[in-house]
Design an enzyme around this catalytic site. Structure first.
Site, short mmCIF file in Angstrom:
data_model
loop_
_atom_site.label_atom_id
_atom_site.label_comp_id
_atom_site.label_asym_id
_atom_site.label_seq_id
_atom_site.Cartn_x
_atom_site.Cartn_y
_atom_site.Cartn_z
N LYS A 1 0.86 -1.19 0.00
CA LYS A 1 0.00 0.00 0.00
C LYS A 1 0.89 1.24 0.00
O LYS A 1 1.49 1.59 1.01
CB LYS A 1 -0.90 0.03 1.24
N GLU B 1 10.03 1.15 10.40
CA GLU B 1 11.06 2.16 10.13
C GLU B 1 10.37 3.50 10.30
O GLU B 1 9.55 3.89 9.48
CB GLU B 1 11.61 1.94 8.71
N CYS C 1 13.58 10.61 6.48
CA CYS C 1 13.61 10.16 7.89
C CYS C 1 15.00 10.24 8.47
O CYS C 1 15.17 10.45 9.67
CB CYS C 1 13.02 8.76 8.02
N GLU D 1 9.95 15.68 15.32
CA GLU D 1 10.58 15.41 14.02
C GLU D 1 10.14 16.49 13.03
O GLU D 1 8.96 16.63 12.76
CB GLU D 1 10.17 14.04 13.49
#
Ligand code: ADP
Length: 484
Positions: A178, A253, A287, A386
């Protein structure tokens, strides 16, 4: 047969290009122009269920092939991706925004990933374990984990699916992927490579649609044995909770907040160049992007001047145009979040050295000026959440132990960067930093043969490398007693 090149872009389930139940569709938007690029079929749980069932049906034949036969499909996929790199890169840039050169590098990295796992699948070795009781023998065998549900984000829409599809298929698993709803089009082109390379019906299925609904089906359908997710820490935690009911295998992750630490023994201008390259790649929407810059006080002035100069010189624009180095952000929401982070930093005393605002050079598109900040308060949001944004917050330090402590003072632990030519410093930092990936003078450390993943709340398990194959294998231990 309808193909992915028809006007409506479809999902692919059980060897068929299919529409969503009820004919639901969703627009894919070009973040540089805000125009609609295509309509895609947009489904949810029923499509995910059908895809899992198809993957389950296809698995016995796929896992019975030898790894050498599975490798042929993966290697051919890599070759086709390389042949089509220009076409796929254009699609990637149109739907995601990154400059074409970055898009090409991403596709070639993904092709290398397919080729590497084609080979590594041949090395899914078991062991013969020495016995302690006379007449007994012990061995281990490797067994594919089962049908895999994979969920990926929009920031690397070819590479991140490749990190899941290639090892899963190499291990003998089948998969339902997906992609993020913002970037399904280049995934469709990757799938076309897999199909032309000979992936049989049901072995790779593509479901486009609502993340939470599809995730729920992956978690609750017992035929799906593993979930591999790349995305935000918040969603990762939710999936981890949901995985408990069926003890579903998990690879996660998740987010990061990487320190970039500049020591005074090496040229600060070179350090600034590396820092700017790492920071503004894909607009900081990475990331492993460096997002807290600790600069030794002895070189702070020179580093800061150079970082501001290099950041200002970056060419912002539509990624399809030649020479553009930074494209638009993915969507308005991401750009608004960046504005919010900078407002918060300003309120808590930060100085904006360059950028700090939406670019006013473009009538349309989600452009944001590459930004450098200093004088930050330690509790400003940009240092604790983040950021996923083209913002470089500069901090300083004077002592190695202090900077290790500051760098580790986060719930994340994905990546960290060190700029030094001093071997002892480099070694102490590599040992002291709590991060799964450490780049020493290297702002782009990912490679198919090297493990990629995080410590602490940045994830669970590793992708790429031999660990990335192990993530799709169970170890079966077999013990037997010989006749006297
Ligand atoms: P981002 O903020 O980068 O979009 P997300 O974690 O929200 O990060 O999204 C990453 C991927 O996870 C996307 O494919 C998205 O559709 C999917 N997703 C979002 N929410 C959920 C959820 N609750 N369960 C499963 N997948 C989800």
């Amino acid at each position: 047969m309808a193909t992915a090149t028809s006007a409506l872009q479809r999902m692919y389930i059980d060897g068929q290009w299919t529409e969503a139940e009820g004919g639901r569709t969703k627009a894919v938007i070009n973040p540089a122009t805000e125009e609609t690029l295509a309509e895609v079929a947009y489904g949810g749980r029923p499509e995910a269920r059908r895809a899992i069932e198809a993957a389950h049906k296809a698995m016995p034949a796929w896992m019975k092939l030898t790894p050498y036969d599975r490798a042929k499909v993966l290697k051919k996929t890599a070759d086709l991706m390389r042949d089509r790199v220009d076409t796929i890169a254009k699609t990637l840039t149109l739907e995601q925004g990154k400059p074409v050169a970055e898009a090409k590098a991403e596709i070639l990295h993904a092709a290398d990933t397919f080729e590497w796992f084609a080979e590594e699948g041949k090395r899914a070795y078991g062991q013969i374990i020495p016995h302690s009781v006379p007449g007994k023998r012990h061995v281990t065998l490797k067994h594919p984990v089962g049908v895999v549900g994979a969920i990926t984000p929009w920031n690397f829409p070819v590479t991140l699916p490749a990190r899941k599809i290639a090892p899963a298929l190499a291990a003998g698993c089948t998969i339902v992927i997906k992609p993020a709803e913002q970037t399904p089009l280049c995934m469709i082109q990757l799938l076309e490579c897999l199909l032309e390379a000979g992936a049989p019906p049901g072995v790779v299925n593509l479901v486009i649609g609502e993340g939470p609904a599809i995730g729920e089906e992956f978690l609750q359908n017992p035929l799906c044995r593993k979930l591999s997710f790349t995305g935000s820490t918040a969603v990762g935690k939710q999936l981890m909770r949901g995985a408990a009911d069926q003890v579903k295998r998990l690879s996660l992750e998740l987010g990061g907040h990487a320190p970039f630490i500049v020591f005074p023994d090496a040229d600060p201008e070179v350090g600034a160049k590396i820092a700017v390259t790492g920071k503004f790649r894909n607009n900081g929407q990475v990331c492993i992007a460096p997002s807290r810059f600790y600069v030794h006080k002895d070189v702070e002035k020179k580093f800061t001047e150079a970082a501001v100069e290099f950041s200002r010189a970056l060419k912002l624009g539509n990624g399809v145009e030649p020479g553009v180095e930074v494209g638009p952000m993915i969507e308005e929401r991401a750009r608004d979040k960046t504005v919010g982070l900078i407002d918060d930093a300003r309120k808590t005393g930060a100085t904006v050295l360059t950028g700090g605002k939406k670019s006013d050079r473009f009538a349309k598109g989600f452009f944001f000026e590459p930004t450098v900040l200093n004088n930050l308060s330690p509790d400003s949001k940009i240092l604790t959440e983040e950021p996923f944004a083209p913002v470089m917050p500069l901090l300083n330090f004077s002592n190695l132990d202090d900077v290790i402590r500051a760098a580790n003072n986060t719930r994340y632990g994905l990546s960290a960067y060190v700029f030094t030519n001093d071997l002892s410093i480099a070694w102490k930092m590599a040992e002291g930093l709590e991060a799964g990936i450490i780049g020493i003078n290297d702002p782009v450390p990912a490679a198919p043969q090297c493990p990629f993943g995080g410590m602490k709340e940045s994830g669970l398990g590793r992708e790429l490398a031999h660990e990335g194959l192990e993530a799709y294998l169970e170890t079966k231990y077999v013990s037997w007693k010989l006749k006297d």
